[in-house]
Motif scaffolding. Sequence first.
Motif, PDB file in Angstrom:
ATOM      1  N   GLN A  90     101.478 -51.451  58.094  1.00 58.12           N
ATOM      2  CA  GLN A  90     101.892 -50.334  57.253  1.00 58.12           C
ATOM      3  C   GLN A  90     103.069 -49.597  57.892  1.00 58.12           C
ATOM      4  OE1 GLN A  90      98.677 -47.648  56.502  1.00 58.12           O
ATOM      5  NE2 GLN A  90      99.919 -46.179  55.393  1.00 58.12           N
ATOM      6  N   GLN A 146     110.881 -52.198  54.377  1.00 57.38           N
ATOM      7  CA  GLN A 146     109.829 -53.134  54.002  1.00 57.38           C
ATOM      8  C   GLN A 146     110.402 -54.509  53.688  1.00 57.38           C
ATOM      9  OE1 GLN A 146     106.894 -54.330  54.489  1.00 57.38           O
ATOM     10  NE2 GLN A 146     106.015 -52.385  53.826  1.00 57.38           N
ATOM     11  N   GLU A 165      98.322 -53.149  54.240  1.00 56.43           N
ATOM     12  CA  GLU A 165      98.794 -52.077  53.354  1.00 56.43           C
ATOM     13  C   GLU A 165     100.316 -51.915  53.396  1.00 56.43           C
ATOM     14  OE1 GLU A 165      96.178 -48.641  52.690  1.00 56.43           O
ATOM     15  OE2 GLU A 165      95.311 -49.131  54.634  1.00 56.43           O
ATOM     16  N   PHE A 167     102.595 -51.738  51.160  1.00 58.06           N
ATOM     17  CA  PHE A 167     103.278 -50.981  50.109  1.00 58.06           C
ATOM     18  C   PHE A 167     102.739 -49.562  49.944  1.00 58.06           C
ATOM     19  CE2 PHE A 167     103.198 -55.471  48.280  1.00 58.06           C
ATOM     20  CZ  PHE A 167     104.396 -55.811  48.871  1.00 58.06           C
ATOM     21  N   SER A 168     101.859 -49.128  50.822  1.00 57.90           N
ATOM     22  CA  SER A 168     101.141 -47.868  50.595  1.00 57.90           C
ATOM     23  C   SER A 168     102.053 -46.646  50.572  1.00 57.90           C
ATOM     24  CB  SER A 168     100.056 -47.688  51.660  1.00 57.90           C
ATOM     25  OG  SER A 168     100.632 -47.636  52.950  1.00 57.90           O
ATOM     26  N   HIS A 172     105.654 -46.224  42.842  1.00 57.76           N
ATOM     27  CA  HIS A 172     105.102 -47.270  41.979  1.00 57.76           C
ATOM     28  C   HIS A 172     106.126 -48.343  41.621  1.00 57.76           C
ATOM     29  CE1 HIS A 172     102.816 -49.237  38.815  1.00 57.76           C
ATOM     30  NE2 HIS A 172     103.832 -49.049  38.000  1.00 57.76           N
ATOM     31  N   ARG A 175     106.805 -50.579  44.525  1.00 55.39           N
ATOM     32  CA  ARG A 175     105.634 -51.425  44.806  1.00 55.39           C
ATOM     33  C   ARG A 175     105.632 -52.641  43.887  1.00 55.39           C
ATOM     34  NH1 ARG A 175     101.044 -48.159  47.278  1.00 55.39           N
ATOM     35  NH2 ARG A 175      99.693 -49.886  46.712  1.00 55.39           N
ATOM     36  N   GLY A 179     106.297 -56.273  45.318  1.00 49.82           N
ATOM     37  CA  GLY A 179     105.141 -57.145  45.124  1.00 49.82           C
ATOM     38  C   GLY A 179     105.521 -58.438  44.432  1.00 49.82           C
ATOM     39  N   THR A 197      94.556 -53.848  51.077  1.00 49.82           N
ATOM     40  CA  THR A 197      95.041 -52.839  50.151  1.00 49.82           C
ATOM     41  C   THR A 197      93.883 -52.007  49.630  1.00 49.82           C
ATOM     42  OG1 THR A 197      96.300 -52.459  48.103  1.00 49.82           O
ATOM     43  CG2 THR A 197      94.888 -54.408  48.171  1.00 49.82           C
ATOM     44  N   ASP A 199      94.631 -50.544  46.607  1.00 49.86           N
ATOM     45  CA  ASP A 199      95.166 -50.414  45.255  1.00 49.86           C
ATOM     46  C   ASP A 199      94.787 -51.636  44.418  1.00 49.86           C
ATOM     47  OD1 ASP A 199      96.676 -50.110  42.947  1.00 49.86           O
ATOM     48  OD2 ASP A 199      98.419 -49.318  43.996  1.00 49.86           O
ATOM     49  N   ASP A 202      97.674 -53.768  43.188  1.00 49.23           N
ATOM     50  CA  ASP A 202      98.208 -54.764  44.122  1.00 49.23           C
ATOM     51  C   ASP A 202      97.418 -56.063  44.026  1.00 49.23           C
ATOM     52  OD1 ASP A 202     100.184 -53.107  45.103  1.00 49.23           O
ATOM     53  OD2 ASP A 202      99.043 -52.482  46.870  1.00 49.23           O
TER      54      ASP A 202
END
Length: 226
Positions: A90, A146, A165, A167-168, A172, A175, A179, A197, A199, A202
């Motif tokens: 992360q 990232q 994690e 993309f935490s 949105h 992500r 993704g 994750t 989410d 995800d």
Amino acid sequence: MPSEPRLSARLFVEGPEAGRPRLDVLFEGDGGVTALMGPSGAGKTTLLTCLAGLLRPARGRIALSGEVLFDSEASIFRPPEERRVALVFQSLALFPHLSVWENVAYGVPRRKKSERKEVALSWLERTSALHLAHRRATALSGGEAQRVAIARALASEPRLVLLDEPFSALHHELRVELGAMLRELLAASQLPAILVTHDAADVARLASRLVTLDAGRITQDRSVSP
């Protein structure tokens, strides 16, 4: 006779209290993305750090692509640099004193510097980050960093990709964009991956399998419908 799964891990990690292990699992997998979910303290990151070689379990065995990385009974423990397992945290953990391309090239194995740079630039192009090649890592936004972290992980020629994690901290839209990029890159390379994750979106976007951990044990293991 059924073939051995690409990844097989039987792991026991002791917890602070007797009779309550941090991790006690049998985890197996072949290709695709496995999403790992569960409450905080369930053992998700512990599983990843054991697979990466950053934490030595009390007992168990890990085999990847037919090679034994850890076996407590046989006293085998391969260090992280010999496992060819890529881990994206992360926190990303880019080297602040290096440029973007140097960060990516750092993980490229067994090549001359000029060849490592060529590989690094190729992966930066695939992650839509080639224009960042000569920037310092400290000058990147969260989304840019990232992309670089993903490029560095895949440039290391891994046999397994671990994502904790990743993309935490992103909004949105980013992500969703990253993704989709990651899903395409993993599918093209046919690499198995494990994604931690919290989410559910995800999971729906990336995973073909969902494993749920609670109190160090697997409580659910099922396929995810596309």
